[in-house]
Design an enzyme around this catalytic site. Structure first.
Site, short mmCIF file in Angstrom:
data_model
loop_
_atom_site.label_atom_id
_atom_site.label_comp_id
_atom_site.label_asym_id
_atom_site.label_seq_id
_atom_site.Cartn_x
_atom_site.Cartn_y
_atom_site.Cartn_z
N SER A 269 0.85 -1.20 0.00
CA SER A 269 0.00 0.00 0.00
C SER A 269 0.88 1.23 0.00
CB SER A 269 -0.87 0.02 1.27
OG SER A 269 -0.11 0.53 2.36
N ASP A 270 0.32 2.36 -0.43
CA ASP A 270 1.05 3.59 -0.22
C ASP A 270 0.90 3.94 1.27
OD1 ASP A 270 1.50 6.51 -2.34
OD2 ASP A 270 2.48 5.91 -0.47
N TRP A 271 1.66 4.95 1.69
CA TRP A 271 1.75 5.29 3.11
C TRP A 271 0.38 5.66 3.69
CZ3 TRP A 271 6.55 7.28 5.73
CH2 TRP A 271 6.29 7.69 7.03
N ALA A 273 -2.41 4.30 3.20
CA ALA A 273 -3.55 4.18 2.27
C ALA A 273 -4.57 3.16 2.76
CB ALA A 273 -3.04 3.80 0.88
#
Ligand code: GLC
Length: 726
Positions: A269-271, A273
């Site tokens: 995942s992005d930070w 997210a």
């Protein structure tokens, strides 16, 4: 490097408790491991994550730790605390260089040079790997059409074909041919899946809502290219796709990314997210967020703890099959195995080699070469190149600025940067008295003392070099701007200098296409330098003094005004296109106050010489699947300086089953020509290149008439017609 086989990995998985498996799916920043006050600056300190020291000790990966000695210490400490001795993976954002910083990717896109791009990624990998890193969160391949968005600096631009070539080049450079045994390489992580660059209004993290056709025709190709090149990881994007946030979007991730594109690597995942699924309004709490993300096939949760806090209960209550956890953890263990970490958890970390390799002269010279290829000459009335004996007044907030690395230049050290004044003085090979310097203004402030001092200096010079631009914080993540002009203070400085009857060469440092009104119309020359990286000042000076003949070509359009955005070359015709013969027809697709065309179009860039294009010759009037088209033309350097021309080939499908773009880049060739030299340039156009997504999303070509264009950019081209036959 020895790897263990799948059976051994499965055996390891069987030994793991559910909590240990789920800890593998957690990624925390370095500060949780090396102790610092800024634990998890965005998602709050550890207690807000609600995780225990034990969980930290079992975490599967770490974000943002660089330096061989530190990595060795953290990895060794970790292995002491991890019951099964499973090594951590060390990941970081090495987007355009580790310590040797290359131009920002948007600048690299303007080089149209995949070999140099690959070389820059290989160097970034080498410096990262010897400093202990295993994975880079790059390449970012989001297609971009809106310069209000701060992260256009991280993309290679607006064209799916060019972005795909660069995506492949970056993945090759980062990963090499044998990631397991070549410890000078790192695993690449293509991002952000998907279509993060299409945020409404160019506003950061904003809603993306586009058709499936648009997604597949424009935004998907570069991600697919990276995966086809063997990219090991994918990162989710913050935005929605078809109304569902990517990080919890099962259709996007399981059906499209994994099933259709065949990706079976680690999806991170992005930070934050995962937890942001709550803010998006699709998860009522962290447990629901964890459920959606794991169902979508997200293997690693970056910097939040929904997984570690809620997946155990979700599994034990039967809401989540443990098999989903097992498949995610197996992908993570497979990646660790492919990196050889079970055999050597320290992989390439080597403090002694680090001192010799990182920021070495060889790497810096490649950065200088790439920077000189990435600058784009947008205007030149003849004032460039400068002559060494000329008295130069170097003025502007970037005259002595070290802020030229751009966003995502994490380990790049400002103390290592040569500023433009020093580079010009060195190049001019004349006493420094011939290069006078005055700041003239700040980035967004100007005083009477400043501009008056600048005028005093300028009066003593033959030529003014005005170094202006955005600070690096005005682009990058969180750097969206609604007004994309230069700050008012710098426009005022230009106005003051314009009162002198002196030629003005403007060098622009920026992370996005700008609205250059007030600059391009006032200057005698405009050199687009972007954020050129560690060696940028030297590279710019090489161009200003003609040591390098600029060959950069824009990979993203420059608008006349922000009101024109989004403006891009591969647009549709509409039913009422503005006709050259009737420019004032009110009832045509146009503005009352600006032209439709961008100020500077995709593919545009000037040289210190001129190139003449011959007629386009076609091998046939009609082609078939088996008989492609040969397109040939002759290019002549009619000037007195050697130069590189980027010969571009576009096609247009005159009549499609759905509307088709006015032009699509399908090929290009960088051609070096000596003064007076001519070269024949030939391209092959295949039926496959004429395919597109139809209304039913089938990807096929149509028989019928096509146009082929060859020229110096997406506007200045010659045209011929051909047909695709049965
Ligand atoms: C950021 C960015 C992403 C980056 C990640 C880790 O929010 O969106 O591109 O890789 O966090 O720094």
């Amino acid at each position: 490097m020895i790897t263990v086989d799948n059976q051994q990995l499965s055996g390891l998985l069987e030994q793991m408790t559910l909590e240990e498996k789920i800890a593998q799916m957690l990624q925390l920043v370095a500060s949780y491991f090396v102790g610092s006050e800024d634990d998890g600056q965005i998602t709050g300190p550890m207690e807000s994550l609600g995780i225990t020291e034990e969980t930290v000790n079992q975490a599967g990966s770490i974000l943002g730790l660089g330096g061989a000695a530190k990595v060795i210490q953290v990895q060794q400490d970790h292995l002491k605390n991890d019951r099964l001795g499973i090594p951590m993976i060390f990941m970081a954002d090495i987007v355009h260089g580790y310590k040797t910083i290359f131009p920002i990717p948007l600048a690299i896109g303007c080089s149209w040079d995949q070999e140099l791009a690959e070389q820059s990624a290989a160097i970034a990998a080498k410096e990262s790997a010897v400093s202990g890193l295993h994975v880079t969160f790059a390449p970012m391949v989001d297609l971009v059409r809106d310069p209000r968005w701060g992260r256009v600096m991280e993309s290679t631009g607006e064209d799916p074909y060019l972005n795909s070539l660069f995506a492949r080049a970056f993945v090759r450079g980062f990963q090499g041919e044998d990631l397991t045994n070549d410890v000078s390489r790192v695993a690449a992580c293509v991002k952000h899946f998907a279509a993060y660059g299409a945020g409404e209004g160019g506003r950061e993290y904003n809603t993306v809502d586009l058709s499936e056709r648009q997604l597949r025709e424009y935004y998907l190709p570069a991600y697919k290219a990276a995966l086809d090149e063997g990219c090991e990881l994918v990162m989710t994007s913050f935005n929605t796709v078809h109304g569902s946030p990517a990080t919890g979007n099962r259709t996007l991730m399981r059906d499209l990314l994994r099933a259709e594109l065949g990706f079976d690597g680690v999806l991170i995942s992005d930070w934050g997210a995962v937890i942001e699924l709550i803010a998006h309004g699709v998860a009522e709490d962290e447990s629901a967020a964890a459920y959606l993300a794991v169902q979508a096939g997200v293997d690693i949760e970056m910097m939040t703890s929904c997984y570690v806090k809620h997946l155990p209960e979700l599994v034990r209550s039967g809401k989540v099959e443990e098999s989903l956890i097992d498949e995610a953890v197996l992908r993570i263990l497979n990646l660790k195995n492919k990196l050889g970490l079970f055999d050597n958890p320290l992989r390439g970390a080597d403090p002694e080699a680090e001192r010799a390799i990182v920021f070495c002269d060889e790497h810096r010279s490649v950065s200088r070469e790439l920077a000189s290829q990435s600058c784009v000459l947008l205007k030149n009335t003849g004032v460039l190149p400068l002559q060494a004996e000329q008295r130069i007044a170097l003025i502007g907030p970037f005259a002595q600025s070290k802020d030229i690395l751009g966003s995502w230049s994490w380990m790049g050290a400002e103390e290592d940067i040569m500023t433009l004044d020093t580079a010009i003085q060195a190049k001019a090979k004349i006493t420094s008295s011939n290069v006078l310097v005055a700041e003239g203004s700040g980035i967004d402030s100007i005083t009477e003392t400043q501009w008056k001092e600048a005028l005093d200096v300028a009066r003593q010079a033959d030529v003014i070099v005005l170094a202006v631009g955005e600070s690096s914080h005005m682009s990058g993540e969180g750097g969206s701007r609604a007004d994309i002009r230069l700050p008012e203070a710098q426009l005022q400085l230009m106005d003051h200098l314009r009162t002198l009857d002196k030629p003005i060469v403007t060098v622009v440092f920026n992370g996005r296409p700008l609205d250059l009104q007030g600059i391009h119309d006032q200057a005698d020359a405009v050199l687009e330098a972007w954020f050129p990286g560690s060696e940028g000042a030297t590279a710019i000076t090489d161009i200003l003094y003609g040591e390098v003949n600029p060959s950069g070509r824009l990979s993203m359009s420059f608008p006349h005004a922000v009101g024109q955005v989004p403006v891009y070359y591969n647009h549709f015709n509409t039913g009422r296109p503005q006709k050259e013969s009737e420019p004032d027809n009110r009832y045509s697709s146009k503005y009352l106050d600006i032209p439709n065309e961008p100020l500077f179009p995709f593919g545009y860039g000037l040289s210190y010489t001129e190139f003449k294009y011959g007629e386009i010759a076609l091998s046939a009037e009609g082609i078939t699947t088996d008989r492609p088209l040969q397109v040939t033309t002759t290019i002549t350097n009619t000037g007195d300086t050697a130069g590189v021309e980027v010969v571009q080939l576009y096609i247009r499908d005159i009549t499609g089953e759905v509307v088709r773009p006015m032009k699509e880049l399908k090929a290009f060739s960088k051609v070096l020509l000596q003064p007076g030299e001519s070269k024949e340039v030939s391209f092959t156009v295949t039926e496959e290149q004429l395919r597109y997504h139809h209304s039913d999303l089938s990807y096929t070509s149509d028989t019928g008439e096509f146009a082929v264009f060859v020229g110096a950019n997406s506007r200045d081209v010659s045209e011929r017609r051909f047909r695709l036959l049965k």
